[in-house]
Structures are given as C-alpha cells and as structure tokens.
Design a protein around this motif. Structure first.
Motif, PDB file in Angstrom:
ATOM      1  N   VAL A 242      -9.949   3.012 -16.300  1.00 49.02           N
ATOM      2  CA  VAL A 242     -10.476   2.322 -15.126  1.00 49.02           C
ATOM      3  C   VAL A 242     -10.578   3.350 -14.006  1.00 49.02           C
ATOM      4  CG1 VAL A 242     -10.097   0.509 -13.408  1.00 49.02           C
ATOM      5  CG2 VAL A 242      -9.410   0.132 -15.789  1.00 49.02           C
ATOM      6  N   LEU A 243     -11.733   3.422 -13.354  1.00 49.82           N
ATOM      7  CA  LEU A 243     -11.940   4.326 -12.228  1.00 49.82           C
ATOM      8  C   LEU A 243     -12.214   3.477 -10.982  1.00 49.82           C
ATOM      9  CD1 LEU A 243     -14.285   7.035 -13.817  1.00 49.82           C
ATOM     10  CD2 LEU A 243     -11.784   6.990 -13.759  1.00 49.82           C
ATOM     11  N   ILE A 244     -11.389   3.659  -9.956  1.00 50.48           N
ATOM     12  CA  ILE A 244     -11.508   2.881  -8.729  1.00 50.48           C
ATOM     13  C   ILE A 244     -12.100   3.749  -7.623  1.00 50.48           C
ATOM     14  CG2 ILE A 244     -10.255   1.548  -6.983  1.00 50.48           C
ATOM     15  CD1 ILE A 244      -8.014   1.176  -9.079  1.00 50.48           C
ATOM     16  N   ASP A 245     -13.161   3.264  -7.019  1.00 49.71           N
ATOM     17  CA  ASP A 245     -13.749   3.942  -5.861  1.00 49.71           C
ATOM     18  C   ASP A 245     -13.307   3.186  -4.617  1.00 49.71           C
ATOM     19  OD1 ASP A 245     -15.285   5.701  -4.350  1.00 49.71           O
ATOM     20  OD2 ASP A 245     -17.058   4.429  -4.458  1.00 49.71           O
ATOM     21  N   SER A 246     -12.468   3.807  -3.798  1.00 46.38           N
ATOM     22  CA  SER A 246     -11.943   3.148  -2.608  1.00 46.38           C
ATOM     23  C   SER A 246     -12.818   3.456  -1.406  1.00 46.38           C
ATOM     24  CB  SER A 246     -10.502   3.590  -2.355  1.00 46.38           C
ATOM     25  OG  SER A 246     -10.421   5.002  -2.295  1.00 46.38           O
ATOM     26  N   PRO A 247     -12.690   2.678  -0.340  1.00 48.12           N
ATOM     27  CA  PRO A 247     -13.506   2.926   0.861  1.00 48.12           C
ATOM     28  C   PRO A 247     -13.083   4.218   1.553  1.00 48.12           C
ATOM     29  CG  PRO A 247     -11.914   1.186   1.273  1.00 48.12           C
ATOM     30  CD  PRO A 247     -11.852   1.481  -0.195  1.00 48.12           C
ATOM     31  N   PRO A 248     -13.943   4.777   2.410  1.00 48.98           N
ATOM     32  CA  PRO A 248     -13.611   6.043   3.093  1.00 48.98           C
ATOM     33  C   PRO A 248     -12.683   5.813   4.287  1.00 48.98           C
ATOM     34  CG  PRO A 248     -15.793   5.324   3.726  1.00 48.98           C
ATOM     35  CD  PRO A 248     -15.328   4.355   2.675  1.00 48.98           C
ATOM     36  N   GLU A 249     -11.569   5.156   4.021  1.00 53.02           N
ATOM     37  CA  GLU A 249     -10.548   4.921   5.039  1.00 53.02           C
ATOM     38  C   GLU A 249      -9.266   4.506   4.325  1.00 53.02           C
ATOM     39  OE1 GLU A 249     -11.334   1.330   7.401  1.00 53.02           O
ATOM     40  OE2 GLU A 249     -13.063   0.992   6.099  1.00 53.02           O
ATOM     41  N   LEU A 250      -8.144   4.654   5.011  1.00 49.69           N
ATOM     42  CA  LEU A 250      -6.869   4.290   4.421  1.00 49.69           C
ATOM     43  C   LEU A 250      -6.502   2.895   4.912  1.00 49.69           C
ATOM     44  CD1 LEU A 250      -4.787   5.368   2.504  1.00 49.69           C
ATOM     45  CD2 LEU A 250      -3.599   6.441   4.409  1.00 49.69           C
ATOM     46  N   ASP A 251      -7.067   1.887   4.231  1.00 49.48           N
ATOM     47  CA  ASP A 251      -6.861   0.512   4.660  1.00 49.48           C
ATOM     48  C   ASP A 251      -6.243  -0.297   3.531  1.00 49.48           C
ATOM     49  OD1 ASP A 251      -8.917   0.221   2.876  1.00 49.48           O
ATOM     50  OD2 ASP A 251     -10.298  -0.766   4.262  1.00 49.48           O
ATOM     51  N   ILE A 252      -6.233  -1.605   3.703  1.00 50.74           N
ATOM     52  CA  ILE A 252      -5.617  -2.496   2.718  1.00 50.74           C
ATOM     53  C   ILE A 252      -6.294  -2.380   1.358  1.00 50.74           C
ATOM     54  CG2 ILE A 252      -5.490  -4.958   2.130  1.00 50.74           C
ATOM     55  CD1 ILE A 252      -4.599  -5.447   5.026  1.00 50.74           C
ATOM     56  N   LEU A 253      -7.601  -2.199   1.342  1.00 48.33           N
ATOM     57  CA  LEU A 253      -8.311  -2.078   0.073  1.00 48.33           C
ATOM     58  C   LEU A 253      -7.900  -0.813  -0.666  1.00 48.33           C
ATOM     59  CD1 LEU A 253     -11.842  -3.240   1.270  1.00 48.33           C
ATOM     60  CD2 LEU A 253     -10.245  -4.520  -0.169  1.00 48.33           C
ATOM     61  N   THR A 254      -7.732   0.282   0.080  1.00 48.04           N
ATOM     62  CA  THR A 254      -7.274   1.530  -0.535  1.00 48.04           C
ATOM     63  C   THR A 254      -5.840   1.381  -1.043  1.00 48.04           C
ATOM     64  OG1 THR A 254      -8.713   2.818   0.923  1.00 48.04           O
ATOM     65  CG2 THR A 254      -6.922   3.999  -0.170  1.00 48.04           C
ATOM     66  N   LEU A 255      -4.984   0.726  -0.261  1.00 46.33           N
ATOM     67  CA  LEU A 255      -3.602   0.520  -0.683  1.00 46.33           C
ATOM     68  C   LEU A 255      -3.536  -0.337  -1.940  1.00 46.33           C
ATOM     69  CD1 LEU A 255      -1.725  -0.131   2.694  1.00 46.33           C
ATOM     70  CD2 LEU A 255      -1.994   2.000   1.430  1.00 46.33           C
ATOM     71  N   THR A 256      -4.433  -1.305  -2.042  1.00 50.92           N
ATOM     72  CA  THR A 256      -4.479  -2.152  -3.236  1.00 50.92           C
ATOM     73  C   THR A 256      -4.821  -1.320  -4.466  1.00 50.92           C
ATOM     74  OG1 THR A 256      -5.189  -4.022  -1.881  1.00 50.92           O
ATOM     75  CG2 THR A 256      -5.558  -4.202  -4.230  1.00 50.92           C
ATOM     76  N   GLY A 257      -5.732  -0.365  -4.292  1.00 42.97           N
ATOM     77  CA  GLY A 257      -6.061   0.539  -5.386  1.00 42.97           C
ATOM     78  C   GLY A 257      -4.901   1.457  -5.730  1.00 42.97           C
ATOM     79  N   MET A 258      -4.209   1.965  -4.715  1.00 40.35           N
ATOM     80  CA  MET A 258      -3.063   2.845  -4.934  1.00 40.35           C
ATOM     81  C   MET A 258      -1.975   2.151  -5.751  1.00 40.35           C
ATOM     82  SD  MET A 258      -2.839   4.571  -1.132  1.00 40.35           S
ATOM     83  CE  MET A 258      -1.129   5.015  -1.315  1.00 40.35           C
ATOM     84  N   ALA A 259      -1.768   0.856  -5.476  1.00 41.82           N
ATOM     85  CA  ALA A 259      -0.739   0.103  -6.189  1.00 41.82           C
ATOM     86  C   ALA A 259      -1.129  -0.188  -7.634  1.00 41.82           C
ATOM     87  CB  ALA A 259      -0.459  -1.214  -5.458  1.00 41.82           C
ATOM     88  N   SER A 260      -2.430  -0.095  -7.930  1.00 42.60           N
ATOM     89  CA  SER A 260      -2.926  -0.371  -9.283  1.00 42.60           C
ATOM     90  C   SER A 260      -3.031   0.889 -10.131  1.00 42.60           C
ATOM     91  CB  SER A 260      -4.315  -1.025  -9.204  1.00 42.60           C
ATOM     92  OG  SER A 260      -4.316  -2.118  -8.342  1.00 42.60           O
ATOM     93  N   ALA A 261      -3.111   2.033  -9.477  1.00 45.25           N
ATOM     94  CA  ALA A 261      -3.456   3.279 -10.165  1.00 45.25           C
ATOM     95  C   ALA A 261      -2.295   3.871 -10.945  1.00 45.25           C
ATOM     96  CB  ALA A 261      -3.972   4.291  -9.146  1.00 45.25           C
ATOM     97  N   THR A 262      -2.649   4.586 -12.004  1.00 44.73           N
ATOM     98  CA  THR A 262      -1.686   5.408 -12.735  1.00 44.73           C
ATOM     99  C   THR A 262      -1.873   6.882 -12.392  1.00 44.73           C
ATOM    100  OG1 THR A 262      -3.155   5.589 -14.665  1.00 44.73           O
ATOM    101  CG2 THR A 262      -1.591   3.763 -14.646  1.00 44.73           C
ATOM    102  N   SER A 263      -3.000   7.222 -11.761  1.00 38.23           N
ATOM    103  CA  SER A 263      -3.269   8.587 -11.305  1.00 38.23           C
ATOM    104  C   SER A 263      -4.134   8.522 -10.049  1.00 38.23           C
ATOM    105  CB  SER A 263      -3.978   9.415 -12.378  1.00 38.23           C
ATOM    106  OG  SER A 263      -3.147   9.654 -13.496  1.00 38.23           O
ATOM    107  N   LEU A 264      -4.006   9.544  -9.191  1.00 37.96           N
ATOM    108  CA  LEU A 264      -4.795   9.628  -7.969  1.00 37.96           C
ATOM    109  C   LEU A 264      -5.617  10.910  -7.969  1.00 37.96           C
ATOM    110  CD1 LEU A 264      -2.189   8.586  -5.222  1.00 37.96           C
ATOM    111  CD2 LEU A 264      -3.817   7.118  -6.436  1.00 37.96           C
ATOM    112  N   LEU A 265      -6.870  10.797  -7.535  1.00 38.96           N
ATOM    113  CA  LEU A 265      -7.737  11.959  -7.398  1.00 38.96           C
ATOM    114  C   LEU A 265      -8.292  11.970  -5.975  1.00 38.96           C
ATOM    115  CD1 LEU A 265      -8.839  14.299  -9.164  1.00 38.96           C
ATOM    116  CD2 LEU A 265     -10.905  12.955  -9.456  1.00 38.96           C
TER     117      LEU A 265
END
Length: 392
Positions: A242-265
C-alpha cells in the motif's frame, strides 16, 4: 475563440467562480483529448525486450515460450513484431509461476507470514515531487507483478487524477473519506471505495475535497489516527503493498497515514530551502509521533528514508547538497535518486508517469535517463520490501 473570451463579473466571488468553472472545463476538455476516444487511460503496448525484463526472463526464453505454446501469442502479433498489453503480461506471470521452480521470481506476491507493506510518502514542502514519486513507485511495482493499492490522502486528489479517475463523475463520489469517516450516512466499506486502475495489479482509494471534512470530525475522536489503518485491514489480503500519498502539510490526514504505515519515505529536492523546510518538518513530525504514542498508537517503522527528487547529476551545487545529505543521514538517504527530467515533467502535464510514455514519442536519450532513474528508485523500494519479508 472560446478560450480567449474575457472573464468578467461584478464582484470577486462571482469572478472567482467563473474562473474556476472555465478552468475545470478546459482541463476536462484537455484530458478528453489526451485519453481519446473513450476518456479512459490505457497503458501503452510493451515491446518484447521490455516484456522479458518485466517478467524476469530472457528475450530468447520469451520467444521460446511462444514457440512451444507455453505462452499464447499476444493479440498484437505479426510476423514482424509482437507487442504486449499490460493485461497479457499479468496473465503470463501466472503461467510462468506455475511452471517455475522459483514462482516468486514471476509472481512476487507476499506469502503467509509476510506482513502487508504500507509506505507513506510525506513532506509538507510543496514541489518536492511527492505525488510524482508515489505514482512512479506504484507503476514500477505493479509492472513487476506486485498487487499495489494507492491511497490518496490529499483532498486535492492529485494522485487520483494521475490514475485518470474523476471519483464524482465515475463512481458516485465514493472516496477514501467514506472508508474512514464515522458518519453513518457517509461511511462505506473500503472494498466499495477501492477502484481498479488502467494498470493490472494497481488499485486506488481515490480522494476529493470531501476528505477535508475528516479534519473537522477528528476533533472529537481521540483515536482518529487508527481509522485508515482499520480501513486498510479490511482489504489487506488483496494486496502486497500500500502506498499512501499524504497532503503537503503535517496535518491530521498525514498523521492518520503515519499511524497506518510500516515505512516512511520523505521526498525532498536538493536545495537549501528544502533542507531547512524538511528540518522543520522532521521536528514537528517527532512531536506528533510522541503525541500518537501517548495515545497508545504504536509506531514501528521498518524503514525511514529520504528520497532525493528532481536530482540534477551534472549540477555541481545540487550534487554538493546531495553529498551533504548523505554525510548527515548516511544510509537513511536512498542510493537511487529521481532525476529532474523534461520527460517526467511532460508526462506529468498529461497526468501520466514515464512508464506510460512511448519511447519513440520523446527524445530517446531523455526518456532512457528518466526511465533508468525511476527504475532504480522502484528497485530500491522493492529491495527494502523484500528484505522486510526476509527474502534478502
């Protein structure tokens, strides 16, 4: 001529609305021309040499498979040449895997005990080619036989557009928002949100502006960050990556992706402005990660890497900054870099990846450099995924 008609209105609100409608109409017309005749994206035909490389076999062996009827002839076949569709190559993988002593060479799906790989692409600096990097990684992995799910967590829906999808026009408006909202009248299972793309093996949970509503809803939900993780878990048996494209800001949507991820790029361009911006991004991300941990949300990443994007190998100042990054972060910076390329830029204008371009339609040297760059990035991500699975 319609495009030259002056846009006039009595007040700013009307003027802005007229400008928005005119631009939307122009973009829609442009895409209809690009995806003619049926407004659907279609993957280009693939040459035998490229097909052999994607399947993990030699060109003579591929020819032999057609001669001895192991593989059927492609639909686009003549005495002079063969050309393959992506769908045909996907079916060939199944056949080759059944006959091979090493089936994972042709069909690299995860096995029992191998965890779903969830990679989030994140940075709050616009212009770092985050979405471009995401879609190229997705196309590389899908073309090499992985079952890939894209999750667009950006309300602007740029990744969704790159997949040739207008969720409102085609699918009744179901987006990833419907999979993660707690609003009963809007919620839908993740399986109903996911749409197949034009590329076999690649699906997407699309996004649109409605996703912004999740930010408001999350203020009353202390475990908002687990919503996407739960949605992904509903369909995890169908995918390898699964590849998640987060918005260009550190907001709730990005945090939601961070909590789901097994790796960060973290994609970033080699400029002092981007280095300073990324330093601030990391500082804030660290704070938010601690906050998530305090809420009982476990963050455990297999990989955290920087990806240098818009790299210019012949530009000395740029390369000094790349070297500076490698000196600071050592192996946290991916070895492969994404080159700055007119081939990639031109493709992006038409909401395409370099993998969708016909080599004959652009400068071949430019194409080869861009393709080699994207292949190298994709191969390194693939290697990290397989290392996590213990395949080495």
């Amino acid at each position: 001529m319609e495009m030259m008609t002056p846009i006039q209105a009595d007040d700013p609100a009307k003027l802005t609305g007229l400008m928005a409608n005119k631009l939307k109409t122009a973009v829609k017309t442009h895409l209809q021309q690009a995806f003619a005749p049926d407004n659907k994206k279609v993957m280009r035909l693939i040459t035998p040499a490229e097909a052999a490389e994607l399947l993990g076999v030699s060109l003579p062996y591929l020819r032999k498979c057609h001669t001895d009827k192991t593989l059927p002839e492609p639909e686009n076949f003549s005495k002079q040449q063969r050309r393959y569709t992506a769908k045909e190559l996907w079916s060939f993988r199944q056949i080759l895997a059944e006959k091979s002593r090493t089936p994972s060479k042709h069909l690299p799906w995860r096995k029992e005990g191998e965890a779903l790989q969830v990679w989030q692409f994140m940075n709050f600096k616009g212009g770092c080619s985050k979405t471009t990097a995401t879609v190229h990684a997705a196309h590389y992995l899908a073309l090499h036989g992985f079952r890939v799910l894209l999750v667009d967590m950006d309300p602007q829906g740029s990744l969704t557009g790159m997949c040739g999808i207008d969720p409102h026009a085609e699918f009744g408006g179901l987006t990833v928002y419907n999979a993660i909202t707690k609003m009963q009248d809007s919620h839908a299972p993740m399986s109903e949100v996911i749409k197949e793309t034009f590329l076999p093996g690649l699906s997407i949970a699309p996004a649109d502006l409605m996703l912004s509503e999740f930010k408001m809803e999350s203020r009353t939900d202390p475990l908002f960050a687990t919503r996407l993780q739960s949605a992904i878990s509903e369909v995890q048996d169908q995918f390898d990556v699964v590849l998640i494209d987060s918005p260009p800001e550190l907001d709730i949507l990005t945090l939601t992706g961070m909590a789901s991820a097994t790796s960060l790029l973290i994609p970033m361009t080699p400029s002092m402005m981007d280095l300073a911006s990324t330093a601030l991004f990391l500082e804030l991300a660290s704070t938010y990660m601690s906050s998530l941990a305090e809420r009982g949300i476990n963050l455990d990443y297999d990989h955290m890497r920087f990806l240098v994007t818009r790299d210019e190998p012949n530009d000395s100042p740029s390369q000094q900054l790349v070297g500076f990054l490698r000196a600071i972060f050592t192996d946290r910076v991916m070895t492969a870099t994404s080159f700055k390329s007119t081939a990639v830029s031109d493709a992006t204008i038409l909401k395409q990846s370099v993998y969708e371009l016909n080599r004959a339609d652009v400068n071949r040297d430019t194409y080869d450099r861009a393709r080699a760059s994207m292949d190298a990035v994709g191969a390194e991500i693939r290697s990290m995924i397989q290392t996590t699975w213990g395949r080495g």
